[in-house]
Design a protein around this motif. Structure first.
Motif, PDB file in Angstrom:
ATOM      1  N   ALA A 125       1.136  -1.233   0.008  1.00 38.76           N
ATOM      2  CA  ALA A 125       0.022   0.089  -0.034  1.00 38.76           C
ATOM      3  C   ALA A 125       0.772   1.218  -0.109  1.00 38.76           C
ATOM      4  CB  ALA A 125      -0.870   0.026   1.152  1.00 38.76           C
ATOM      5  N   MET A 133      -4.404   6.439   1.396  1.00 35.33           N
ATOM      6  CA  MET A 133      -3.949   5.589   0.519  1.00 35.33           C
ATOM      7  C   MET A 133      -4.453   5.837  -0.881  1.00 35.33           C
ATOM      8  SD  MET A 133      -5.132   1.395   0.376  1.00 35.33           S
ATOM      9  CE  MET A 133      -4.958   1.111   2.114  1.00 35.33           C
ATOM     10  N   PHE A 136      -2.797   0.295  -3.856  1.00 34.84           N
ATOM     11  CA  PHE A 136      -2.652  -0.886  -3.273  1.00 34.84           C
ATOM     12  C   PHE A 136      -2.899  -2.306  -4.248  1.00 34.84           C
ATOM     13  CE2 PHE A 136      -7.214  -0.047  -3.442  1.00 34.84           C
ATOM     14  CZ  PHE A 136      -7.860  -1.544  -3.724  1.00 34.84           C
ATOM     15  N   LEU A 140      -2.840  -7.219  -0.550  1.00 37.51           N
ATOM     16  CA  LEU A 140      -3.166  -6.403   0.682  1.00 37.51           C
ATOM     17  C   LEU A 140      -4.442  -6.748   0.919  1.00 37.51           C
ATOM     18  CD1 LEU A 140      -2.004  -4.164   2.587  1.00 37.51           C
ATOM     19  CD2 LEU A 140      -3.489  -2.477   1.160  1.00 37.51           C
ATOM     20  N   LEU A 151     -11.187  -0.179   0.759  1.00 34.88           N
ATOM     21  CA  LEU A 151      -9.878   0.358   0.207  1.00 34.88           C
ATOM     22  C   LEU A 151      -9.854   1.345  -1.011  1.00 34.88           C
ATOM     23  CD1 LEU A 151      -7.986  -2.926   0.329  1.00 34.88           C
ATOM     24  CD2 LEU A 151      -8.003  -1.214   1.915  1.00 34.88           C
TER      25      LEU A 151
END
Length: 378
Positions: A125, A133, A136, A140, A151
């Motif tokens: 990440a 973030m 990624f 992950l 995410l």
């Protein structure tokens, strides 16, 4: 072809044609002067015609090349490729296109990086300077057990750790807030690299590596090393078990690694030749020198030194050694995996001891392959 390249081609062809004509004129002048002064015989007429025809042909070819270059002045190099003379760069990322549009190069590198890390088993990440973030990989998501929609919302680093804590993927530190802040402080008057081992309640073990990048960005890598640790623990348990077996044997026994260092010795060996601090048998050559001085004349010690340095044709053998203190041993020499050597000292008056039974021989033979070859016990 650019205008500059076409102009250079024209100039080069013209110069070559001019130099050829000048060289021909000089040659003809030399021939005429030689004929006048009788320095050389006159050239045959057919040879003069060949020289003149060659010069005319070279000039014609040069003129034809100039004509073709001029005819293709406005034509692109590759069919179907758009002209680059406009204000818009081409679709490729080479040459002037990169200089005119560096964002295109950055986008291509990001796309290449994304495709590369997508196939890695290590969870990766990337967080920007604001702690969000920005990138990624699928690993992950698998290791963190976090849903994709979470995410893709670009969570902050703190929120990411909070979600891991909720999922039970995060070990519970004594001071969670302090522990979490150390990741945000990477690179800011703090180390640029942080490594941890996370022992999870599920029994898994993660190796976590965080590193500060340029412009305040940070990379976070999560790797599952559970199988690696399990294998290492199994090897260590086997080593301890074999050490207990070998320590229960009454005869001295030692193992030298392929580099000549003492990697293991049982309890009987230490009692016979003193404590590790007192005995000078840390290396094979030192041990042989000491044993040679403590025994009667015996050429087998030199044979043992040569055997320890062999890389092939290493077979089990033995020899008798009579020490000056009255003890006599039958020294058994066994090759060990990795180029090592195991020595077993059997007292001549105890050849029927338990060490020579079939069971103990199997125990010793099974313990040969569990010693390290770098001079250190595993």
């Amino acid at each position: 072809m650019t205008k500059l390249h076409k102009l250079a081609l024209k100039t080069r062809i013209s110069n070559n044609f001019r130099n050829m004509i000048v060289a021909l004129m000089l040659y003809l002048s030399t021939v005429r002067l030689s004929l006048r002064e009788s320095y050389m015989p006159p050239l045959p007429p057919h040879l003069v015609l060949v020289l003149v025809a060659s010069s005319l042909l070279a000039g014609a070819l040069a003129a034809l090349a100039i004509l073709i270059a001029t005819h293709n002045k406005e034509m692109p190099e590759n069919p179907g490729q758009k002209s680059t003379s406009g204000d818009h760069p081409t679709d490729d990322l080479s040459g002037n296109a990169i200089a005119q549009n560096p964002e295109a190069l950055g986008g291509a590198l990001l796309q290449t990086l994304t495709k590369t890390i997508a196939h890695l088993s290590v969870g990766i990440a990337i967080f920007d300077k604001d702690g969000r973030m920005v990138l990624f990989n699928p690993a992950l998501m698998e290791l963190s057990s976090l849903p994709l929609d979470l995410l893709t919302k670009r969570p902050r680093l703190f929120d990411f750790f909070d979600q891991l804590r909720t999922q039970g993927i995060l070990p519970e530190p004594k001071d969670y807030a302090k522990w979490r802040n150390q990741y945000m402080q990477l690179g800011n008057n703090a180390p640029d690299l942080l490594e941890e081992l996370w022992s999870l309640p599920s029994g898994l073990t993660y190796r976590v590596t965080a590193q500060s990048l340029r412009n305040g960005n940070m990379s976070l890598m999560i790797e599952d090393i559970s199988n690696e640790l399990s294998a290492t623990r199994g090897i260590r348990a086997r080593v301890r078990q074999n050490e207990c077996i070998l320590n229960s044997i009454d005869e001295p026994l030692c193992v030298f690694s392929g580099t000549g260092h003492l990697s293991f010795s049982n309890r009987a060996f230490k009692e016979r030749w003193g404590t590790p601090e007192a005995r000078s048998v840390g290396k094979m050559n030192d041990a042989i020198s000491r044993w040679k001085a403590q025994t009667t004349l015996n050429a087998n010690w030199g044979k043992l030194a040569a055997f320890s340095e062999q890389l092939d044709h290493r077979n089990e053998w033995s020899f008798d050694a009579a020490f000056l203190d009255g003890d006599s041993y039958s020294v058994r020499v066994n090759p060990v995996t990795g180029g090592g050597t195991m020595l077993r000292f059997l007292r001549q008056d105890a050849m029927d001891s338990l060490f020579e039974t079939a069971q103990s021989r199997l125990q010793v033979d099974g313990a040969r392959s569990i010693f390290a070859t770098d001079g250190k016990a595993i």
